[in-house]
Motif scaffolding. Sequence first.
Motif, PDB file in Angstrom:
ATOM      1  N   VAL A  38      -2.929  11.722 -10.244  1.00  0.00           N
ATOM      2  CA  VAL A  38      -4.373  11.667 -10.010  1.00  0.00           C
ATOM      3  C   VAL A  38      -4.653  11.235  -8.568  1.00  0.00           C
ATOM      4  N   GLY A  39      -3.878  10.264  -8.073  1.00  0.00           N
ATOM      5  CA  GLY A  39      -4.025   9.866  -6.681  1.00  0.00           C
ATOM      6  C   GLY A  39      -3.715  11.008  -5.739  1.00  0.00           C
ATOM      7  N   ARG A  40      -2.642  11.733  -6.022  1.00  0.00           N
ATOM      8  CA  ARG A  40      -2.235  12.858  -5.172  1.00  0.00           C
ATOM      9  C   ARG A  40      -3.292  13.957  -5.134  1.00  0.00           C
ATOM     10  N   LEU A  41      -3.979  14.156  -6.254  1.00  0.00           N
ATOM     11  CA  LEU A  41      -4.983  15.214  -6.356  1.00  0.00           C
ATOM     12  C   LEU A  41      -6.347  14.804  -5.810  1.00  0.00           C
ATOM     13  N   SER A  42      -6.472  13.589  -5.310  1.00  0.00           N
ATOM     14  CA  SER A  42      -7.759  13.097  -4.823  1.00  0.00           C
ATOM     15  C   SER A  42      -8.209  13.855  -3.571  1.00  0.00           C
ATOM     16  N   PRO A  43      -9.512  13.938  -3.362  1.00  0.00           N
ATOM     17  CA  PRO A  43     -10.027  14.635  -2.176  1.00  0.00           C
ATOM     18  C   PRO A  43      -9.859  13.797  -0.912  1.00  0.00           C
ATOM     19  N   SER A  44      -9.766  14.487   0.207  1.00  0.00           N
ATOM     20  CA  SER A  44      -9.684  13.812   1.508  1.00  0.00           C
ATOM     21  C   SER A  44     -10.404  14.659   2.547  1.00  0.00           C
ATOM     22  N   GLY A  47      -9.139  17.871   3.829  1.00  0.00           N
ATOM     23  CA  GLY A  47      -8.011  18.122   2.957  1.00  0.00           C
ATOM     24  C   GLY A  47      -6.677  17.746   3.562  1.00  0.00           C
ATOM     25  N   PHE A  48      -6.669  16.757   4.478  1.00  0.00           N
ATOM     26  CA  PHE A  48      -5.445  16.429   5.210  1.00  0.00           C
ATOM     27  C   PHE A  48      -4.586  15.347   4.540  1.00  0.00           C
ATOM     28  N   GLU A  49      -5.027  14.812   3.411  1.00  0.00           N
ATOM     29  CA  GLU A  49      -4.213  13.895   2.598  1.00  0.00           C
ATOM     30  C   GLU A  49      -3.492  12.824   3.434  1.00  0.00           C
ATOM     31  N   ILE A  84       2.163   0.325  -3.167  1.00  0.00           N
ATOM     32  CA  ILE A  84       1.642   0.099  -1.821  1.00  0.00           C
ATOM     33  C   ILE A  84       1.193   1.440  -1.277  1.00  0.00           C
ATOM     34  N   VAL A  85      -0.062   1.527  -0.878  1.00  0.00           N
ATOM     35  CA  VAL A  85      -0.588   2.786  -0.364  1.00  0.00           C
ATOM     36  C   VAL A  85      -0.666   2.721   1.155  1.00  0.00           C
ATOM     37  N   LEU A  86      -0.044   3.699   1.785  1.00  0.00           N
ATOM     38  CA  LEU A  86      -0.006   3.795   3.238  1.00  0.00           C
ATOM     39  C   LEU A  86      -1.041   4.804   3.722  1.00  0.00           C
ATOM     40  N   ALA A  87      -1.536   4.581   4.934  1.00  0.00           N
ATOM     41  CA  ALA A  87      -2.442   5.525   5.588  1.00  0.00           C
ATOM     42  C   ALA A  87      -1.808   5.981   6.895  1.00  0.00           C
ATOM     43  N   ARG A  88      -2.041   7.227   7.242  1.00  0.00           N
ATOM     44  CA  ARG A  88      -1.464   7.780   8.464  1.00  0.00           C
ATOM     45  C   ARG A  88      -2.205   7.299   9.701  1.00  0.00           C
ATOM     46  N   LYS A  89      -1.465   7.207  10.791  1.00  0.00           N
ATOM     47  CA  LYS A  89      -2.007   6.722  12.051  1.00  0.00           C
ATOM     48  C   LYS A  89      -2.395   7.883  12.967  1.00  0.00           C
ATOM     49  N   LYS A  90      -2.862   7.542  14.159  1.00  0.00           N
ATOM     50  CA  LYS A  90      -3.331   8.530  15.130  1.00  0.00           C
ATOM     51  C   LYS A  90      -2.263   9.558  15.461  1.00  0.00           C
ATOM     52  N   ASP A 141      -8.283   3.384  10.609  1.00  0.00           N
ATOM     53  CA  ASP A 141      -9.263   2.856   9.659  1.00  0.00           C
ATOM     54  C   ASP A 141      -9.953   3.987   8.902  1.00  0.00           C
ATOM     55  N   TRP A 142     -10.216   5.089   9.586  1.00  0.00           N
ATOM     56  CA  TRP A 142     -10.822   6.261   8.938  1.00  0.00           C
ATOM     57  C   TRP A 142      -9.879   6.817   7.863  1.00  0.00           C
ATOM     58  N   ALA A 143      -8.595   6.874   8.184  1.00  0.00           N
ATOM     59  CA  ALA A 143      -7.606   7.331   7.201  1.00  0.00           C
ATOM     60  C   ALA A 143      -7.538   6.366   6.017  1.00  0.00           C
ATOM     61  N   CYS A 144      -7.604   5.058   6.307  1.00  0.00           N
ATOM     62  CA  CYS A 144      -7.583   4.055   5.231  1.00  0.00           C
ATOM     63  C   CYS A 144      -8.756   4.246   4.285  1.00  0.00           C
ATOM     64  N   LYS A 145      -9.939   4.531   4.835  1.00  0.00           N
ATOM     65  CA  LYS A 145     -11.115   4.729   3.986  1.00  0.00           C
ATOM     66  C   LYS A 145     -10.876   5.836   2.971  1.00  0.00           C
ATOM     67  N   GLN A 146     -10.174   6.871   3.388  1.00  0.00           N
ATOM     68  CA  GLN A 146      -9.922   7.988   2.483  1.00  0.00           C
ATOM     69  C   GLN A 146      -8.947   7.610   1.374  1.00  0.00           C
ATOM     70  N   THR A 147      -8.005   6.733   1.689  1.00  0.00           N
ATOM     71  CA  THR A 147      -7.052   6.322   0.655  1.00  0.00           C
ATOM     72  C   THR A 147      -7.756   5.577  -0.481  1.00  0.00           C
ATOM     73  N   TYR A 148      -8.928   5.003  -0.210  1.00  0.00           N
ATOM     74  CA  TYR A 148      -9.653   4.284  -1.254  1.00  0.00           C
ATOM     75  C   TYR A 148     -10.250   5.240  -2.285  1.00  0.00           C
ATOM     76  N   ILE A 149     -10.424   6.514  -1.911  1.00  0.00           N
ATOM     77  CA  ILE A 149     -10.838   7.505  -2.902  1.00  0.00           C
ATOM     78  C   ILE A 149      -9.742   7.639  -3.948  1.00  0.00           C
ATOM     79  N   ALA A 150      -8.499   7.725  -3.474  1.00  0.00           N
ATOM     80  CA  ALA A 150      -7.356   7.802  -4.392  1.00  0.00           C
ATOM     81  C   ALA A 150      -7.267   6.540  -5.248  1.00  0.00           C
ATOM     82  N   LEU A 151      -7.545   5.379  -4.652  1.00  0.00           N
ATOM     83  CA  LEU A 151      -7.503   4.119  -5.396  1.00  0.00           C
ATOM     84  C   LEU A 151      -8.474   4.138  -6.563  1.00  0.00           C
ATOM     85  N   GLY A 152      -9.719   4.511  -6.289  1.00  0.00           N
ATOM     86  CA  GLY A 152     -10.716   4.562  -7.355  1.00  0.00           C
ATOM     87  C   GLY A 152     -10.317   5.512  -8.466  1.00  0.00           C
TER      88      GLY A 152
END
Length: 223
Positions: A38-44, A47-49, A84-90, A141-152
Amino acid sequence: MGRKYDEILGVHNFRFACKEFDENRKVSEDDIKLILEVGRLSPSSFGFEPWKFLVVENEYLKEKMFSVAWGVQRQMPSLSHLIIVLARKKTDMIYNSKYIKYMMEEIQHIPKDMINPRLDRYKNFLEEDFQLLDDERSIFDWACKQTYIALGNMMTAAAELGIDSCPIEGFHREKLEALLEKQEMLDREHFGVSYMVAFGYRKEDPSRQKTRKPFNEVVEWIK
């Protein structure tokens, strides 16, 4: 409002930030894989996940995390699974990176004649619309915000299965990332830690009902 409405609201009323799990009950492999799917299928955005999910099963790492992740100390002895959920950097999220090229060409299968126009749109979004390229932290931080969609989505899926969860931001990011890097679980050039989330089964029901502001205080209808 109907049975379906009651079922949906029931799931969200069931979910709470579980501080102590039943150490004798473990989430099945099938259930945790479903939650991760479900996390993997979350929107971003675009669509860059911009995420990666680390399922921590290593007991040595859990022990080492105690000193740098105070927010999970109470749950650690009893939780079933820690992610642990990671977010991609610049390095990865900038418009001309290898990662963005890979996502467009090999994952999204965008036609060749459409790649450059899409890249131009993405570049304009980063530079002008959201102004994310001024420093390294903004785009992360923008990438982190998107990971919270997967969290929810993962926590809701867990609640639908009768599984409890707890989102965790209680950690020293620099120290946790250094620990993960030392254990060869994190490439800090490409990823940073966004959050952690614990799953398991509650040891006991919450001592009080869910508290939220009134609906009309939160929602405003624009007509």
